[in-house]
Design an enzyme around this catalytic site. Structure first.
Site, PDB file in Angstrom:
ATOM      1  N   LYS A  76       0.830  -1.213   0.000  1.00  0.00           N
ATOM      2  CA  LYS A  76       0.000   0.000   0.000  1.00  0.00           C
ATOM      3  C   LYS A  76       0.858   1.253   0.000  1.00  0.00           C
ATOM      4  CE  LYS A  76      -1.689   1.821   3.689  1.00  0.00           C
ATOM      5  NZ  LYS A  76      -2.343   2.009   4.999  1.00  0.00           N
ATOM      6  N   ASP A  94      -6.268   0.803   0.957  1.00  0.00           N
ATOM      7  CA  ASP A  94      -6.264   0.971   2.415  1.00  0.00           C
ATOM      8  C   ASP A  94      -7.637   0.550   2.944  1.00  0.00           C
ATOM      9  OD1 ASP A  94      -8.030   2.990   1.856  1.00  0.00           O
ATOM     10  OD2 ASP A  94      -6.965   4.530   2.989  1.00  0.00           O
TER      11      ASP A  94
END
Ligand code: SF4
Length: 167
Positions: A76, A94
């Protein structure tokens, strides 16, 4: 919000990997103590600064695979850095991206990586970075985790989520 407070405090003084990497573990912890998991984060930050100076000439790498070699950087974070700093199409998943895309029926993957792969198939590559922000914004403002504000949602007609909230 917390990270923004901390970086505003730190970056005017500690604005290079060399300067930041010269701190001791205790000094780094004192800098970020108001952040959750500060002990582990301080360790990663120092490891990252040392690797940047020793292996990368203090330049943040511009490809996702190399970015993930930095301590504390997962898929991420690597995606966010590549897309924001280097304009490389990437779709970081996320908690907001995960929740909103699942409620909207755009993804079924059980983890962020599987979700990222599904979204990449249905969203045009040139929109990946924007889509990341759109999902986050929608998740923060409207499609909130506990009580989504479905009454004011622009995609309420299309959304298949069974537990919509119209309170
Ligand atoms: S209708 Fe409700 S659950 Fe569906 S995307 Fe909008 S806010 Fe989220």
């Amino acid at each position: 919000e917390r990270v923004n407070v901390i970086t505003a405090r730190m970056f005017p003084r500690l604005n290079t990997p060399e300067k930041m990497g010269a701190l001791t573990q205790e000094e780094m912890e004192a800098e970020i103590r108001d952040c959750g998991l500060y002990h582990a984060k301080a360790k990663n930050l120092l490891g990252m600064c040392h690797m940047l100076t020793q292996r990368f000439n203090s330049v943040i790498p511009d490809d996702i695979k190399t970015l993930m070699e930095l301590p504390g950087v997962g898929q991420k974070t690597a995606n966010v850095i590549a897309s924001i700093i280097y304009n490389i199409p990437a779709l970081a998943v996320d908690t907001h991206v995960f929740r909103v895309s699942h409620r909207l029926g755009l993804a079924k993957g059980k983890d962020p990586l599987a979700t990222e792969k599904e979204l990449e198939k249905i969203i045009p590559r040139e929109k990946w970075s924007d889509a990341h922000h759109w999902f986050i914004w929608h998740g923060r403002k409207i499609c909130k985790a506990r009580k989504p504000l479905c009454r004011g949602c622009v995609v309420v007609e299309e959304c298949p989520f069974k537990e919509k909230n119209f309170e």
